[in-house]
Motif scaffolding. Structure first.
Motif, PDB file in Angstrom:
ATOM      1  N   TYR A  83       4.953  32.457  69.374  1.00 14.13           N
ATOM      2  CA  TYR A  83       4.347  32.526  68.042  1.00 14.13           C
ATOM      3  C   TYR A  83       3.017  33.294  68.106  1.00 14.13           C
ATOM      4  CZ  TYR A  83       2.152  30.955  63.709  1.00 14.13           C
ATOM      5  OH  TYR A  83       1.512  30.924  62.506  1.00 14.13           O
ATOM      6  N   LEU A  84       2.229  33.002  69.137  1.00 14.08           N
ATOM      7  CA  LEU A  84       0.961  33.726  69.277  1.00 14.08           C
ATOM      8  C   LEU A  84       1.214  35.194  69.596  1.00 14.08           C
ATOM      9  CD1 LEU A  84      -1.285  31.182  71.173  1.00 14.08           C
ATOM     10  CD2 LEU A  84      -1.214  31.694  68.750  1.00 14.08           C
ATOM     11  N   VAL A 102       7.442  44.773  67.852  1.00 16.90           N
ATOM     12  CA  VAL A 102       7.667  43.901  66.701  1.00 16.90           C
ATOM     13  C   VAL A 102       9.069  43.298  66.765  1.00 16.90           C
ATOM     14  CG1 VAL A 102       7.914  43.866  64.185  1.00 16.90           C
ATOM     15  CG2 VAL A 102       5.991  45.050  65.223  1.00 16.90           C
ATOM     16  N   GLU A 103      10.039  44.085  67.242  1.00 20.84           N
ATOM     17  CA  GLU A 103      11.416  43.575  67.262  1.00 20.84           C
ATOM     18  C   GLU A 103      11.598  42.410  68.235  1.00 20.84           C
ATOM     19  OE1 GLU A 103      10.517  46.460  68.473  1.00 20.84           O
ATOM     20  OE2 GLU A 103      11.646  47.027  70.269  1.00 20.84           O
ATOM     21  N   ASP A 104      10.656  42.256  69.166  1.00 17.97           N
ATOM     22  CA  ASP A 104      10.787  41.132  70.083  1.00 17.97           C
ATOM     23  C   ASP A 104      10.406  39.813  69.422  1.00 17.97           C
ATOM     24  OD1 ASP A 104      11.726  42.516  72.199  1.00 17.97           O
ATOM     25  OD2 ASP A 104       9.795  42.767  73.201  1.00 17.97           O
ATOM     26  N   TYR A 105       9.539  39.862  68.446  1.00 20.63           N
ATOM     27  CA  TYR A 105       8.993  38.612  67.912  1.00 20.63           C
ATOM     28  C   TYR A 105       9.279  38.372  66.429  1.00 20.63           C
ATOM     29  CZ  TYR A 105       6.829  38.394  72.420  1.00 20.63           C
ATOM     30  OH  TYR A 105       6.627  38.325  73.765  1.00 20.63           O
ATOM     31  N   TYR A 106      10.020  39.293  65.815  1.00 24.19           N
ATOM     32  CA  TYR A 106      10.435  39.073  64.429  1.00 24.19           C
ATOM     33  C   TYR A 106      11.914  39.374  64.332  1.00 24.19           C
ATOM     34  CZ  TYR A 106       5.485  38.947  63.389  1.00 24.19           C
ATOM     35  OH  TYR A 106       4.157  38.588  63.365  1.00 24.19           O
ATOM     36  N   THR A 107      12.650  38.570  63.593  1.00 22.06           N
ATOM     37  CA  THR A 107      14.083  38.830  63.456  1.00 22.06           C
ATOM     38  C   THR A 107      14.274  40.087  62.611  1.00 22.06           C
ATOM     39  OG1 THR A 107      14.313  37.573  61.432  1.00 22.06           O
ATOM     40  CG2 THR A 107      14.589  36.357  63.489  1.00 22.06           C
ATOM     41  N   GLN A 108      15.515  40.541  62.618  1.00 21.97           N
ATOM     42  CA  GLN A 108      15.791  41.800  61.955  1.00 21.97           C
ATOM     43  C   GLN A 108      15.355  41.788  60.487  1.00 21.97           C
ATOM     44  OE1 GLN A 108      19.783  42.945  62.669  1.00 21.97           O
ATOM     45  NE2 GLN A 108      19.359  45.104  62.395  1.00 21.97           N
TER      46      GLN A 108
END
Lengths: 516, 411
Positions: A83-84, A102-108
């Motif tokens: 989350y951090l 960004v794609e690692d920590y937010y879904t598509q």
């Protein structure tokens, strides 16, 4: 003669043949080793993603009670970490207008929102330097299969500085609440939904037991007015490396005796940022600091502790690391009797040109706020390098500290002017003259001139009743290049500011260390 | 002289301009505190609504509007038609949550406020369902969780207390429930029934029906069971196969255990040695096979589904396949012919029966030879190079029968 030539040619041909073979073999091996690199299993499964932490905002878990499923400690750590990271990646994306990571920590579905905003900002040449300094996370829900969590992040403190092109448009400090849903997807907890909610702004009230406090333009300790008569202190053998391997509390104790018998009541010491371990402070070094402070308490000395020595980043993305550094150093000593003030940074105004004034000031302002949260019992100050900078951030700090190395004859005027502008205690935090006459400085001041300088300064101090800390107790044998650079004449000057010379003899100036 | 005058005049003029301009800038700097009023009354919107904020400025200055919403911040410039009007970009008006806005002029805040954007409940609902774990165990203690996240067409979670109709079907049971969303979603635990089988689940919000999901209900832990044996004959011929068969293994609710449940059979022979064989269930029964021993033996057999269930113990006896066999010494006793090995049915024992020959000198074993039978016969040859002439004791063992020949002289 001919056979000699023949042999030379032969050997040349053989050597060049061997050389070519070596080159070819080397080339083939390089090609093979290149082909063997790349997607190994660990990288495909994300089991060994590089995990050096770069983001350390203050995180508190309010609780993890939820109707879905009991939360495991390990999962909680992973969620917090991811989350951090999501926040850090988002901050970096808005700063650079690139969406790497960004794609690692937010879904598509969620990353679309960031991508469009970043695209808009890029088109408008807007860059937003932002960070969050505090999160208070409350777990709302954790699903039975351990694949989905919902959490509420309350009172997220966000600092943002907005640039358009090179121009700074705005600086804001916001406090927001977010509700966030995260899904576990190929080893990452990724943000699926994020909704900013109404925040009921609550400024926390800090309690103080007032070990040191300022009323009007006077400093009080335990209710009694306090006049700083002090000196900047490094042990003679370990200047700029006080808490290193050669730390010796006995030598420090002897030095403290010299200082107190000379009629002084305060010292200023330095805590180097990197040497103390940056965001993860080295416990052993902290112990040495504690020993020093305890010794000061025993010898009845008050201490101004200068933090962040040799720090020079100030970028918004680096803030949280410095906050954790300050927390680990300041918090344990919040009730320490020996401390008079925390000096956020030594001469930060010298970084204005290289690091931009707005960067440095914003960092200082936030750091003052942070340090006051960790310790509301002691004073906070900033050690400006000249009188002109002293009025910066005067509302934020408790006492105003400035250094004076210019012409002694102009000091009185400068002081009066400053005093008329500021209604807080003024501390002359560094002043002094190097008795540097010698090979590198044939026309430099002699020890006698140094004594005369201090004598005169003490008269001025007495006249105006000035808080002072002189620079410094000892002449030093060696000065690290990081202090004044590599030039030998500059180092030479820095070696001779002391009241006590290399051999341990008191210089003529010692007579005027605390009186005219 | 006039030249000088000109110069002086010029100098004065420029300095005057300089002073004036400095003076003006300071005046302008001082008067930069601009105040503004928001003309737009509405502060609550639905996602997707076009939002235009209009301000009235005290004096005409250029301003910019900083916006901060759920997924980040941006800065916008006024509309072209009117420089006090700001249209909030779509990527912000489409997302629910609070938008903080700050109207600024030269780094100073002129006006600030907040807008509330609610999810748009008038649009078509999208449903996202998560069901897990995907398989559970019968008996009513284990459960799966159905999580439903209804969103509007802008991918905003619908507001709290949105009703969700969820239902599931299992065998002859069909159940429906109404949930109300909280924390972005609605959820329910679906407990298993006593029977094994498949639960089908669905959910409905407004007009939108979710996909059909299925959760497998596997039988619970097996209960203890019985085993039986099946063999062609009781003789220890080392050749035939004994089959070990379980009864139909069931759980406490009478569900037949899942195919492929591993059953381990442990066999303890007369000497206490442990033999093992394994089978996996099909339709509840597991069959394991094991070769008959090659000597007389008594087996005690018990089966386990490790950690869950076990069977009764059965006892199997194997009787010797032959009573005696012939041994002929030849070629100065250096060739020993064992056999023919004839079974209880007067037939030659199948090829491959083990025959062991132990050789002793003065009660000290010096060698062991092992051979398998071919056409009921085994020949051992004691080579001169290995066995010097002299007296030997010889023991022969085949299919549980032992024979001893003492003081055999090798030539």
């Amino acid at each position: 003669m001919i056979s000699w030539n023949k042999n030379i040619y032969r050997s040349l041909i053989i050597i060049s043949f061997i050389g070519v073979v070596i080159l070819v073999l080397f080339g083939i091996s390089q090609a093979l080793s290149y082909l063997n690199t790349g997607a190994d299993r660990t990288s495909m499964l994300h089991v060994a993603v590089q995990k050096e932490r770069v983001y350390f905002p203050k995180v508190e878990w309010v609780d993890t009670i939820n109707p879905g499923r009991p939360m495991e400690k390990q999962t909680l750590l992973e969620i917090e970490q991811d989350y951090l990271n999501a926040w850090y990646i988002r901050n970096a994306a808005y700063q650079t207008n690139k969406i790497e990571g960004v794609e690692d920590y937010y879904t598509q579905s969620a990353r679309v929102n960031i991508n469009t905003a970043v695209r808009h900002n890029k088109k408008e040449k807007i860059a937003i330097h932002s960070t969050t300094t505090a999160h208070n996370i409350d777990l709302d829900f954790y699903s039975a299969d351990g694949q989905l969590v919902v959490l509420t992040d309350n009172d997220v403190k966000e600092y943002q500085r907005v640039y358009q092109g090179d121009k700074m448009l705005l600086e804001t400090k916001l406090q927001s609440d977010y509700q966030v849903m995260l899904l576990l997807e190929d080893g990452f907890w990724r943000i699926r939904h994020m909704v900013k909610e109404k925040n009921s702004l609550q400024e926390e009230i800090t309690k103080t037991n007032g070990l040191a406090e300022v009323i009007d333009d006077k400093i009080y300790i335990d209710g009694e007015e306090y006049q700083i008569k002090g000196i900047n202190y490094y042990p003679q053998k370990t200047p700029w490396d006080m808490f290193g391997d050669d730390f010796d509390i006995d030598i420090i104790a002897q030095d403290f005796d010299i200082i107190t018998t000379a009629g002084l009541n305060t010292i200023r010491i330095f805590v180097p940022y990197e040497f103390f371990g940056k965001a993860e402070v080295d416990y052993q070094k902290l112990q040495k600091l504690e020993q020093t402070l305890d010794m000061a308490a025993v010898k009845n000395l008050k201490v101004v502790v200068t933090l962040f020595d040799f720090y020079g980043d100030y970028s918004v993305l680096d803030w949280t690391l410095t906050h954790r550094h300050a927390e680990q150093i300041v918090k344990p000593f919040a009730n320490h009797k020996a401390i008079l003030a925390w000096d956020i940074k030594n001469e930060p105004n010298l970084d204005f040109t290289t690091r931009k004034k707005e960067n440095v000031l914003a960092w200082l302002k936030e750091m003052v706020y942070q340090v006051k949260q960790f310790d509301s019992n002691h004073l906070v100050t900033i050690g400006w390098s000249d009188v002109e900078s002293a009025s910066l951030l005067k509302e934020e700090v408790d006492i105003i500290s400035y250094h004076y190395y210019q012409d002694i004859n102009r000091f009185a005027d400068a002081y009066v002017l400053l005093n008329s502008k500021i209604d807080k205690p003024l501390v002359l935090q560094e002043f002094g003259l190097s008795s540097s006459r010698g090979l590198w400085s044939p026309f430099g001041p002699s020890e006698k001139e140094q004594a005369a300088y201090y004598k005169k300064f003490q008269q001025l101090i007495k006249q105006e009743n000035i808080h002072y800390l002189s620079w410094t107790l000892y002449d030093f044998d060696k000065v690290p290049s990081s202090v004044v650079g590599k030039l030998p004449w500059r180092k030479h000057k820095q070696k001779h500011f002391g009241f006590i010379d290399h051999k341990g003899n008191k210089k003529p100036a010692f007579e005027f260390i605390s009186k005219e | 002289m006039t030249m000088y005058k000109k110069h002086i005049a010029l100098l004065l003029l420029t300095s005057a301009i300089c002073i004036l301009s400095i003076g003006f800038t300071t005046i302008i700097n001082r008067s930069e505190k601009v105040s503004a009023v928001l003309l737009t009354n509405q502060t609550v919107f639905n996602a997707g609504d076009a939002i235009v904020l209009e301000f009235e400025l005290e004096k005409p200055v250029t301003t910019k509007l900083f916006l901060h919403s759920s997924y980040g911040s941006t800065v916008i410039t006024p509309n072209k038609q009117k420089d006090t009007q700001y249209s909030i970009p779509n990527f912000m008006t489409n997302k629910s949550g609070v938008i903080k806005y700050i109207l600024s002029h030269k780094s100073a805040i002129v006006y600030e406020g907040e807008l509330q954007i609610n999810p748009n409940i008038n649009t078509k609902v999208h449903l996202e369902s998560y069901i897990g774990p995907p398989s559970i165990i019968a008996g009513g203690e284990d459960y799966t969780m159905q999580v439903v996240i209804p969103t509007d067409i802008y991918d905003n979670p619908l507001p709290e207390e949105t009703p969700i109709q969820i239902g599931h079907q299992f065998l002859n049971t069909e159940k429906e429930n109404i949930l109300y969303t909280k924390d972005m979603m609605g959820w329910k635990n679906i407990f298993s029934y006593d029977q094994s089988g498949r639960i089908l689940l669905f959910s409905v919000v407004g007009e939108t029906v979710s996909k059909e999901f299925s959760v497998e209900v596997f039988p619970a832990l097996p209960e203890n069971f019985e085993i039986t044996s099946d063999r062609r004959h009781k003789y220890a011929d080392g050749n035939q196969i004994t089959e070990l068969v379980t009864s139909i293994i069931k759980d406490e609710y009478d569900n037949v255990v899942s195919d492929g449940t591993i059953v381990d059979f442990e066999i303890i022979d007369a000497k206490g040695a442990v033999l093992q064989t394994q089978g996996s269930t099909i339709n509840g029964t597991a069959v394991a096979k094991i070769l008959h021993p090659d000597h007389k033996d008594i087996w005690r057999i018990k089966a386990y589904v490790y950690g869950m269930a076990e069977s009764n113990t059965i006892k199997l006896e194997y009787t010797p396949v032959l009573d005696d066999f012939e041994v002929v010494f030849d070629k100065g006793n250096r060739e020993i012919k064992v056999g023919p090995l004839v079974s209880f049915m007067e037939q030659l024992i199948p090829n491959g029966a083990l025959v062991k020959l132990d050789i002793f000198i003065d009660d000290k074993k010096i060698d062991t030879k092992v051979k398998t039978s071919l056409d009921g016969v085994v020949r051992f040859i004691l080579e001169e190079g290995f066995y010097v002439s002299g007296e030997y004791d010889i023991k022969i063992k085949a299919l549980g029968i032992k024979k001893e020949y003492n003081n055999i002289t090798l030539q």
